[in-house]
Structures are given as structure tokens and as C-alpha cells.
Design an enzyme around this catalytic site. Structure first.
Site, PDB file in Angstrom:
ATOM      1  N   SER A  30       0.769  -1.206   0.264  1.00 49.80           N
ATOM      2  CA  SER A  30       0.129  -0.181  -0.032  1.00 49.80           C
ATOM      3  C   SER A  30       0.789   1.155  -0.012  1.00 49.80           C
ATOM      4  O   SER A  30       1.606   1.386   0.864  1.00 49.80           O
ATOM      5  CB  SER A  30      -0.925  -0.102   1.227  1.00 49.80           C
ATOM      6  OG  SER A  30      -1.785  -1.046   1.258  1.00 49.80           O
ATOM      7  N   HIS A  61      -3.641  -1.146  -5.821  1.00 48.50           N
ATOM      8  CA  HIS A  61      -2.843  -2.212  -6.039  1.00 48.50           C
ATOM      9  C   HIS A  61      -2.689  -2.675  -7.656  1.00 48.50           C
ATOM     10  O   HIS A  61      -2.636  -3.783  -7.878  1.00 48.50           O
ATOM     11  CB  HIS A  61      -3.258  -3.538  -5.359  1.00 48.50           C
ATOM     12  CG  HIS A  61      -2.850  -3.439  -3.986  1.00 48.50           C
ATOM     13  ND1 HIS A  61      -1.881  -3.874  -3.302  1.00 48.50           N
ATOM     14  CD2 HIS A  61      -3.680  -2.971  -2.562  1.00 48.50           C
ATOM     15  CE1 HIS A  61      -1.698  -3.602  -2.151  1.00 48.50           C
ATOM     16  NE2 HIS A  61      -2.924  -3.250  -1.612  1.00 48.50           N
ATOM     17  N   HIS A  83      -3.777 -10.799  -2.819  1.00 49.06           N
ATOM     18  CA  HIS A  83      -4.069 -11.081  -1.166  1.00 49.06           C
ATOM     19  C   HIS A  83      -4.941 -12.263  -1.116  1.00 49.06           C
ATOM     20  O   HIS A  83      -5.947 -12.516  -2.007  1.00 49.06           O
ATOM     21  CB  HIS A  83      -4.739 -10.016  -0.561  1.00 49.06           C
ATOM     22  CG  HIS A  83      -3.911  -8.711  -0.397  1.00 49.06           C
ATOM     23  ND1 HIS A  83      -4.176  -7.905  -1.624  1.00 49.06           N
ATOM     24  CD2 HIS A  83      -3.004  -7.996   0.411  1.00 49.06           C
ATOM     25  CE1 HIS A  83      -3.313  -6.808  -1.387  1.00 49.06           C
ATOM     26  NE2 HIS A  83      -2.609  -7.065  -0.188  1.00 49.06           N
ATOM     27  N   TYR A  85      -7.426 -12.474   1.076  1.00 44.97           N
ATOM     28  CA  TYR A  85      -8.905 -11.968   1.166  1.00 44.97           C
ATOM     29  C   TYR A  85      -9.531 -11.724  -0.078  1.00 44.97           C
ATOM     30  O   TYR A  85     -10.628 -11.392  -0.209  1.00 44.97           O
ATOM     31  CB  TYR A  85      -8.775 -10.718   2.005  1.00 44.97           C
ATOM     32  CG  TYR A  85      -8.218  -9.607   1.530  1.00 44.97           C
ATOM     33  CD1 TYR A  85      -8.805  -8.671   0.292  1.00 44.97           C
ATOM     34  CD2 TYR A  85      -7.149  -8.994   2.154  1.00 44.97           C
ATOM     35  CE1 TYR A  85      -8.096  -7.456   0.029  1.00 44.97           C
ATOM     36  CE2 TYR A  85      -6.321  -7.931   1.535  1.00 44.97           C
ATOM     37  CZ  TYR A  85      -6.980  -7.143   0.808  1.00 44.97           C
ATOM     38  OH  TYR A  85      -6.216  -6.046   0.331  1.00 44.97           O
ATOM     39  N   GLU A  86      -8.752 -11.650  -1.349  1.00 48.28           N
ATOM     40  CA  GLU A  86      -9.386 -11.396  -2.655  1.00 48.28           C
ATOM     41  C   GLU A  86      -9.975 -12.921  -3.317  1.00 48.28           C
ATOM     42  O   GLU A  86     -10.586 -12.864  -4.150  1.00 48.28           O
ATOM     43  CB  GLU A  86      -8.331 -10.861  -3.572  1.00 48.28           C
ATOM     44  CG  GLU A  86      -8.130  -9.498  -3.250  1.00 48.28           C
ATOM     45  CD  GLU A  86      -6.862  -9.081  -4.117  1.00 48.28           C
ATOM     46  OE1 GLU A  86      -7.051  -8.646  -5.526  1.00 48.28           O
ATOM     47  OE2 GLU A  86      -5.858  -9.011  -3.615  1.00 48.28           O
ATOM     48  N   ALA A 113       1.342  -2.555   4.894  1.00 48.18           N
ATOM     49  CA  ALA A 113       0.615  -1.817   5.701  1.00 48.18           C
ATOM     50  C   ALA A 113       0.227  -2.620   6.787  1.00 48.18           C
ATOM     51  O   ALA A 113      -0.078  -3.896   6.680  1.00 48.18           O
ATOM     52  CB  ALA A 113      -0.415  -1.031   5.330  1.00 48.18           C
ATOM     53  N   MET A 211      -2.470  -8.198   6.334  1.00 51.54           N
ATOM     54  CA  MET A 211      -3.210  -9.438   5.569  1.00 51.54           C
ATOM     55  C   MET A 211      -2.453  -9.746   4.397  1.00 51.54           C
ATOM     56  O   MET A 211      -2.953 -10.393   3.542  1.00 51.54           O
ATOM     57  CB  MET A 211      -4.668  -8.607   5.278  1.00 51.54           C
ATOM     58  CG  MET A 211      -5.721  -8.241   6.151  1.00 51.54           C
ATOM     59  SD  MET A 211      -6.911  -7.384   5.534  1.00 51.54           S
ATOM     60  CE  MET A 211      -7.736  -6.521   6.925  1.00 51.54           C
ATOM     61  N   SER A 212      -1.186  -9.736   4.584  1.00 45.93           N
ATOM     62  CA  SER A 212      -0.492 -10.302   3.385  1.00 45.93           C
ATOM     63  C   SER A 212       0.939 -10.665   3.908  1.00 45.93           C
ATOM     64  O   SER A 212       1.390 -11.157   5.092  1.00 45.93           O
ATOM     65  CB  SER A 212      -0.042  -9.098   2.681  1.00 45.93           C
ATOM     66  OG  SER A 212       0.705  -8.054   3.384  1.00 45.93           O
ATOM     67  N   ASN A 235      -1.898   2.314  11.555  1.00 50.68           N
ATOM     68  CA  ASN A 235      -3.010   2.575  12.453  1.00 50.68           C
ATOM     69  C   ASN A 235      -2.822   1.851  13.767  1.00 50.68           C
ATOM     70  O   ASN A 235      -2.138   0.648  13.768  1.00 50.68           O
ATOM     71  CB  ASN A 235      -4.526   2.147  12.043  1.00 50.68           C
ATOM     72  CG  ASN A 235      -4.521   0.790  11.481  1.00 50.68           C
ATOM     73  OD1 ASN A 235      -3.864   0.300  10.362  1.00 50.68           O
ATOM     74  ND2 ASN A 235      -5.068  -0.026  12.212  1.00 50.68           N
ATOM     75  N   HIS A 247     -10.079   1.927   5.995  1.00 46.72           N
ATOM     76  CA  HIS A 247      -9.301   1.904   4.963  1.00 46.72           C
ATOM     77  C   HIS A 247      -8.526   3.240   4.460  1.00 46.72           C
ATOM     78  O   HIS A 247      -7.465   3.590   4.247  1.00 46.72           O
ATOM     79  CB  HIS A 247      -9.677   1.127   3.768  1.00 46.72           C
ATOM     80  CG  HIS A 247      -8.917   0.880   2.626  1.00 46.72           C
ATOM     81  ND1 HIS A 247      -7.749   0.257   2.812  1.00 46.72           N
ATOM     82  CD2 HIS A 247      -8.816   1.404   1.429  1.00 46.72           C
ATOM     83  CE1 HIS A 247      -7.121   0.113   1.739  1.00 46.72           C
ATOM     84  NE2 HIS A 247      -7.536   0.862   0.839  1.00 46.72           N
TER      85      HIS A 247
END
Ligand code: HPA
Length: 272
Positions: A30, A61, A83, A85-86, A113, A211-212, A235, A247
Site C-alpha cells: 500500500s 494495487h 491477497h 482475502y481477494e 501496511a 493481511m499479506s 493505524n 481503510h
């Protein structure tokens, strides 16, 4: 197509586009995609053109593989990544890094991130990964072993190469970059974690959550490639502050830290 076939066709296609043999791989998470502008490019190949390659669907991305030189090094850079999650499997998420290994990369730099789990962190902190917890529920090496890349049961005790971390830390300090070190936990997403999950991660020894990165790091190490990983803490993780996660906050913070992160990436390219 099996993973082996997908890797072979991706490799064959990229070899037709350029002779450049990268020594170093970069995965730009990111906010870092612009780093590709620094590459003296010989080829820019959209993920969608590479047979067998997974295609990124997340905004910010825009996926492409670039091959070129940067600071005198031959580099393969992924602008964007895919990712889990995709809907991709960890095997698919790891395919681009496996391709980099096949193309000749001996080191990969993985960026991301992440949410800060360590209460000493602040948004904007850069964290060098010293280890990870694979909480994604699956391993990218599951399935038939790709014997030409590495062994069935690869060692992961020095997954984020200690020698490179020890080289990087004094260089970062000299450059005035405050670099922390910690353990990254991978959560599948795409929902952010709950406050209870974040307390669990802290108890388990995690300093950041994202998440990666984990499938890529495992696949790189399997292939005998050295790994450096850096998280931009965008964050504080869920439940730490009395506000919801967004996000937009992640993107805004990544943008704010970009210059410092870019400088750190340059140092990593120099030592990698
Ligand atoms: N959790 C998971 N992934 C993230 C976060 C987070 O808090 N921030 C940026 N990526």
C-alpha cells in the site's frame, strides 16, 4: 493448470519480454507503488498479461511486474500484490515471489501496511519484521512440492534474514530513520480483526497485524531466497483507540510516511 505449470508458463512469458535477470525482488505494498518510477525500466508487464498469474483486484494495487535497474542493482518489482482475502489461495499469493526466485532473485524485500498491536507503536512507525505468526490458516507450500525450488520441509528459523537486519539497522539510524523491530501476524481479512483477536495476537507475541506478506516470505525462504520485511504501521489495531478502523486512515498514513519508507527501501536495495 498445476502451480508448477502456472509458474513455468509465467516464467516463459517473462523471459520472452526481457533478458534482464533480477538479483533482487521488491514487493511494493500500500502506498509504495510509485517507487517503481525510480526503476530504469526494461519491461513493465501487467499481471493480466502473464499466463498463470493471479490478478490483483484491490484499488491502489494496480498490478504489474517491472524489471529494470535501481541504484545499480537488477530488480524485479511487483507494483501491487494479490491477497488471500481477494479469494486467492496462499499458493497463488506466493506465485509472484516464486517467479522472482525462478528469474534469479537471491533476496526479496516485502513491504506492507499493518495495524500496530504493540502498545508502544504509533501510526507512522516503520517495523522491520524479525519473525511472523502464520494465522492465515493455510500454508503456500501445501500440495505437491516444487522440488526444483526447494525441499519439502524447509527450515523457517531465520525467515527474515538476521544478517541483513543487522546490516540495515545502523544504516537506518545514520539516515535518521527510526526503525523498530517486531513480529508480524497474518490475519486472513478482509474484515479487520476484533478487539479480542488483537488481545490474543498480543498475548501470542505479535507486534503488528496485517493481511499479506506471510505466504510470500514462506515461499521465498523455501526457494532459498533471503527475505527482508517491513511494515508501515498505519493505524493502531482494533480496540486500542476509541475509534473504528478505516481503510482511508490506512491509505492516508501510508502516504504520509512514504518518503521515509522510500529512503529505507533504498537502503534495503543497497544491502540486499
Ligand atoms: N489489520 C489488518 N491489516 C491492516 C491493518 C490492521 O489494523 N492496518 C493495515 N493493514
Amino acid at each position: 493448470m498445476t502451480m508448477q505449470e502456472r509458474l513455468a508458463s509465467a516464467y516463459g512469458y517473462v523471459r520472452e519480454q526481457t533478458d534482464l535477470r533480477p538479483e533482487l525482488g521488491l514487493v511494493l505494498g500500500s502506498g509504495l507503488g510509485d517507487f517503481c518510477d525510480r526503476l530504469e525500466e526494461t519491461a513493465e508487464i501487467p499481471f493480466g498479461d502473464i499466463p498463470g498469474f493471479p490478478v490483483s483486484t484491490v484499488e491502489g494495487h494496480a498490478g504489474a511486474l517491472l524489471l529494470g535497474t535501481c541504484r545499480g542493482r537488477r530488480v524485479a518489482a511487483l507494483r501491487g500484490r494479490v491477497h488471500c482475502y481477494e479469494g486467492y489461495t496462499p499458493q497463488e499469493a506466493a506465485l509472484p515471489v516464486r517467479l522472482m526466485a525462478r528469474l534469479g532473485a537471491r533476496t526479496v524485500v516485502l513491504t506492507n501496511a499493518a495495524g500496530g498491536v504493540n502498545l508502544d507503536f504509533r501510526p507512522g512507525t516503520l517495523m522491520l519484521l524479525c519473525d511472523h505468526i502464520n494465522f492465515a490458516g493455510a500454508n503456500p507450500l501445501a500440495g505437491p512440492n516444487l522440488d526444483e525450488l526447494g525441499p519439502r520441509f524447509p527450515d523457517m528459523s531465520d525467515i527474515y534474514t538476521r544478517d541483513l537486519r543487522e546490516k540495515l539497522k545502523p544504516l537506518a539510524a545514520q539516515a535518521g530513520i527510526q526503525l523498530r523491530e517486531g513480529v508480524y501476524a497474518m490475519y486472513s481479512g478482509p474484515s479487520y480483526e476484533t478487539p479480542a483477536e488483537i488481545r490474543m495476537f498480543r498475548t501470542l507475541g505479535a507486534d503488528a497485524v496485517g493481511m499479506s506478506t506471510v505466504p510470500e516470505a514462506i515461499a521465498a525462504r523455501h526457494a532459498g531466497v533471503q527475505v527482508m520485511g517491513v511494515s508501515c504501521i498505519t493505524n493502531m489495531a482494533a480496540g486500542i483507540l476509541p475509534q473504528p478502523l478505516s481503510h482511508a486512515e490506512v491509505v492516508e498514513c501510508a502516504e504520509r510516511v512514504k518518503r521515509e519508507f522510500t529512503r529505507l527501501l533504498e537502503l534495503m536495495i543497497d544491502i540486499g
